[in-house]
Motif scaffolding. Sequence first.
Motif, PDB file in Angstrom:
ATOM      1  N   SER A  59       2.283 102.461  34.737  1.00 17.38           N
ATOM      2  CA  SER A  59       1.768 103.141  35.921  1.00 17.38           C
ATOM      3  C   SER A  59       1.356 104.551  35.537  1.00 17.38           C
ATOM      4  CB  SER A  59       2.815 103.191  37.036  1.00 17.38           C
ATOM      5  OG  SER A  59       2.311 103.866  38.170  1.00 17.38           O
ATOM      6  N   LEU A  60       0.541 105.162  36.390  1.00 14.57           N
ATOM      7  CA  LEU A  60       0.247 106.590  36.274  1.00 14.57           C
ATOM      8  C   LEU A  60       0.754 107.348  37.492  1.00 14.57           C
ATOM      9  CD1 LEU A  60      -3.449 106.582  34.970  1.00 14.57           C
ATOM     10  CD2 LEU A  60      -1.381 107.018  33.656  1.00 14.57           C
ATOM     11  N   LEU A  61       1.406 106.653  38.425  1.00 12.89           N
ATOM     12  CA  LEU A  61       1.771 107.259  39.692  1.00 12.89           C
ATOM     13  C   LEU A  61       3.105 107.984  39.646  1.00 12.89           C
ATOM     14  CD1 LEU A  61       0.606 104.482  42.172  1.00 12.89           C
ATOM     15  CD2 LEU A  61      -0.605 106.538  41.461  1.00 12.89           C
ATOM     16  N   THR A  62       3.947 107.664  38.686  1.00 11.89           N
ATOM     17  CA  THR A  62       5.223 108.350  38.534  1.00 11.89           C
ATOM     18  C   THR A  62       5.417 108.706  37.062  1.00 11.89           C
ATOM     19  OG1 THR A  62       6.361 106.221  38.270  1.00 11.89           O
ATOM     20  CG2 THR A  62       6.310 107.175  40.485  1.00 11.89           C
ATOM     21  N   PRO A  63       6.084 109.815  36.754  1.00 12.89           N
ATOM     22  CA  PRO A  63       6.314 110.188  35.356  1.00 12.89           C
ATOM     23  C   PRO A  63       7.114 109.117  34.620  1.00 12.89           C
ATOM     24  CG  PRO A  63       6.801 112.023  36.832  1.00 12.89           C
ATOM     25  CD  PRO A  63       6.610 110.818  37.695  1.00 12.89           C
ATOM     26  N   ARG A  64       6.662 108.771  33.425  1.00 15.27           N
ATOM     27  CA  ARG A  64       7.333 107.739  32.640  1.00 15.27           C
ATOM     28  C   ARG A  64       6.841 107.809  31.201  1.00 15.27           C
ATOM     29  NH1 ARG A  64       7.537 103.106  34.965  1.00 15.27           N
ATOM     30  NH2 ARG A  64       7.038 103.996  36.995  1.00 15.27           N
ATOM     31  N   ILE A  65       7.564 107.142  30.308  1.00 16.25           N
ATOM     32  CA  ILE A  65       7.060 106.946  28.954  1.00 16.25           C
ATOM     33  C   ILE A  65       5.989 105.859  29.005  1.00 16.25           C
ATOM     34  CG2 ILE A  65       7.653 106.282  26.603  1.00 16.25           C
ATOM     35  CD1 ILE A  65       8.829 108.953  27.507  1.00 16.25           C
ATOM     36  N   GLU A  66       4.835 106.141  28.440  1.00 18.97           N
ATOM     37  CA  GLU A  66       3.714 105.190  28.488  1.00 18.97           C
ATOM     38  C   GLU A  66       4.111 103.877  27.826  1.00 18.97           C
ATOM     39  OE1 GLU A  66       0.309 103.003  27.321  1.00 18.97           O
ATOM     40  OE2 GLU A  66       1.520 104.100  25.847  1.00 18.97           O
ATOM     41  N   ALA A  67       3.675 102.775  28.434  1.00 20.80           N
ATOM     42  CA  ALA A  67       4.187 101.446  28.087  1.00 20.80           C
ATOM     43  C   ALA A  67       3.977 101.087  26.620  1.00 20.80           C
ATOM     44  CB  ALA A  67       3.520 100.399  28.989  1.00 20.80           C
ATOM     45  N   LEU A  68       2.764 101.199  26.114  1.00 27.54           N
ATOM     46  CA  LEU A  68       2.502 100.779  24.745  1.00 27.54           C
ATOM     47  C   LEU A  68       3.121 101.731  23.733  1.00 27.54           C
ATOM     48  CD1 LEU A  68      -1.160  99.436  25.003  1.00 27.54           C
ATOM     49  CD2 LEU A  68       1.014  98.282  25.444  1.00 27.54           C
ATOM     50  N   THR A  69       3.257 103.004  24.099  1.00 28.00           N
ATOM     51  CA  THR A  69       3.958 103.950  23.232  1.00 28.00           C
ATOM     52  C   THR A  69       5.419 103.533  23.068  1.00 28.00           C
ATOM     53  OG1 THR A  69       2.512 105.736  23.994  1.00 28.00           O
ATOM     54  CG2 THR A  69       4.576 106.375  22.923  1.00 28.00           C
ATOM     55  N   MET A  70       6.047 103.107  24.171  1.00 28.07           N
ATOM     56  CA  MET A  70       7.437 102.665  24.114  1.00 28.07           C
ATOM     57  C   MET A  70       7.586 101.445  23.222  1.00 28.07           C
ATOM     58  SD  MET A  70      10.465 103.515  25.474  1.00 28.07           S
ATOM     59  CE  MET A  70      11.270 103.207  23.893  1.00 28.07           C
ATOM     60  N   LEU A  71       6.703 100.472  23.376  1.00 23.47           N
ATOM     61  CA  LEU A  71       6.796  99.257  22.570  1.00 23.47           C
ATOM     62  C   LEU A  71       6.529  99.560  21.094  1.00 23.47           C
ATOM     63  CD1 LEU A  71       5.144  96.508  24.794  1.00 23.47           C
ATOM     64  CD2 LEU A  71       7.553  97.199  24.636  1.00 23.47           C
ATOM     65  N   ALA A  72       5.608 100.479  20.822  1.00 26.78           N
ATOM     66  CA  ALA A  72       5.350 100.842  19.422  1.00 26.78           C
ATOM     67  C   ALA A  72       6.581 101.478  18.794  1.00 26.78           C
ATOM     68  CB  ALA A  72       4.152 101.784  19.337  1.00 26.78           C
ATOM     69  N   TYR A 130      -7.307 103.075  40.205  1.00 26.48           N
ATOM     70  CA  TYR A 130      -8.708 102.801  39.876  1.00 26.48           C
ATOM     71  C   TYR A 130      -9.535 104.077  40.000  1.00 26.48           C
ATOM     72  CZ  TYR A 130      -8.127  97.785  39.381  1.00 26.48           C
ATOM     73  OH  TYR A 130      -7.751  96.544  38.926  1.00 26.48           O
ATOM     74  N   THR A 131      -9.235 104.897  40.994  1.00 28.15           N
ATOM     75  CA  THR A 131      -9.928 106.177  41.133  1.00 28.15           C
ATOM     76  C   THR A 131      -9.675 107.049  39.915  1.00 28.15           C
ATOM     77  OG1 THR A 131      -9.745 106.063  43.540  1.00 28.15           O
ATOM     78  CG2 THR A 131     -10.163 108.223  42.564  1.00 28.15           C
ATOM     79  N   LEU A 132      -8.414 107.117  39.464  1.00 30.42           N
ATOM     80  CA  LEU A 132      -8.084 107.896  38.273  1.00 30.42           C
ATOM     81  C   LEU A 132      -8.771 107.353  37.030  1.00 30.42           C
ATOM     82  CD1 LEU A 132      -4.259 108.468  38.853  1.00 30.42           C
ATOM     83  CD2 LEU A 132      -6.046 110.216  38.904  1.00 30.42           C
ATOM     84  N   SER A 133      -8.970 106.038  36.993  1.00 33.78           N
ATOM     85  CA  SER A 133      -9.600 105.402  35.835  1.00 33.78           C
ATOM     86  C   SER A 133     -11.120 105.369  35.939  1.00 33.78           C
ATOM     87  CB  SER A 133      -9.074 103.970  35.680  1.00 33.78           C
ATOM     88  OG  SER A 133      -7.670 103.969  35.534  1.00 33.78           O
ATOM     89  N   GLU A 134     -11.660 105.879  37.038  1.00 36.71           N
ATOM     90  CA  GLU A 134     -13.111 105.925  37.276  1.00 36.71           C
ATOM     91  C   GLU A 134     -13.717 104.531  37.221  1.00 36.71           C
ATOM     92  OE1 GLU A 134     -13.985 108.869  34.161  1.00 36.71           O
ATOM     93  OE2 GLU A 134     -14.425 110.289  35.779  1.00 36.71           O
ATOM     94  N   LEU A 135     -13.011 103.578  37.847  1.00 36.51           N
ATOM     95  CA  LEU A 135     -13.477 102.194  37.910  1.00 36.51           C
ATOM     96  C   LEU A 135     -13.473 101.725  39.357  1.00 36.51           C
ATOM     97  CD1 LEU A 135     -11.543 100.582  34.921  1.00 36.51           C
ATOM     98  CD2 LEU A 135     -13.989 101.097  35.013  1.00 36.51           C
ATOM     99  N   PRO A 136     -14.356 100.779  39.706  1.00 33.89           N
ATOM    100  CA  PRO A 136     -14.381 100.280  41.084  1.00 33.89           C
ATOM    101  C   PRO A 136     -13.215  99.330  41.356  1.00 33.89           C
ATOM    102  CG  PRO A 136     -16.001  99.115  39.762  1.00 33.89           C
ATOM    103  CD  PRO A 136     -15.446 100.208  38.894  1.00 33.89           C
ATOM    104  N   TRP A 137     -12.693  99.400  42.567  1.00 35.07           N
ATOM    105  CA  TRP A 137     -11.638  98.485  43.010  1.00 35.07           C
ATOM    106  C   TRP A 137     -12.175  97.059  43.126  1.00 35.07           C
ATOM    107  CZ3 TRP A 137      -6.628  97.956  43.558  1.00 35.07           C
ATOM    108  CH2 TRP A 137      -6.094  97.104  44.524  1.00 35.07           C
TER     109      TRP A 137
END
Length: 330
Positions: A59-72, A130-137
Amino acid sequence: MQNDTETGPANHPATGRGLGVLLPTGSAQWGQGADPRELVPFALRAEQLGYDALFVNDSLLTPRIEALTMLAALAPVTRRATLGTGALLPFLRRPVQAAQALASIDLLSGGRLAVTVGAGFPGRFGQPLYTLSELPWERRFKRLDETVALWRQLWTADGPTSFHGEVLRFDDVPPSTRPFTPGGPPIWLGGATPAALARAGRLYDGWLPYPPDPADYRTGLTAVQEAATAAGRDAGSIAPALFVSVLVAADEASGRRAMDVYARANYGLGLEDLEQIQAVVIGPADRVTARLQQYRDAGARRLVVRLGALDLPAQYEQLELVADLASDLH
């Protein structure tokens, strides 16, 4: 760390106890003053206790360790556990770059990656992303399916390749990083709408929903398997998994109070509202075991548990409690 002889594809994607844990990568689950680097030893302790899958959400809506960074970070230090996403939101990333990142994690883990994907939800938990990613819903499900198809093509192409979908179009993509797993890691779908069930059966390698009622899980799994058969696929090859929030407590009343605090901290929703949309199991160990067994009886072979605790010491306590009761599941 070198992988031992028990590591790799022989144990992938879902063997052993069929019990996974969602790592508390969100800052609301660490507790004040906690060091998020503690997530690595937390994952190692889970593997030591017998959890055979370590999942992260996205997610980008709450602070967290980014998913793929954690798995790496976990790939070279864990040995046997599947490393999974529950669920990855591919639209947050450039699709070709995401294919390289996922292939790299699969390589570094020796073929232990399983990727659950989703397209986001209507309302405040999905559309703002989607707005943050500049992509259409609009056409988000088509974008998701084409992203997965692109990944699979990149992971198997012998040289430069092109992809021409309805939403995604790429020409002359250079040779991509090859995953450890031939053909690429398994890709599961989250969601339980009728359209999601049909797409899971037609296109995906597994299904990871969170229906509040075990009966709904059974009905949904039947629909997934029927869609697979209609598409000429082996219905039995689709991994049936469940995402479920769990809190083991001395009694149900105190557990519900604690889970209500957890739900409000993580979702801004009270427990009663959360229970309407997600699988939630609370109470003494015997009650939690009985409820999880109902999902197992409905067909769920992989349980991915989210521990309802709001600091790392409490997360560790719940990790141990759930590991203890897992031996009574069959």
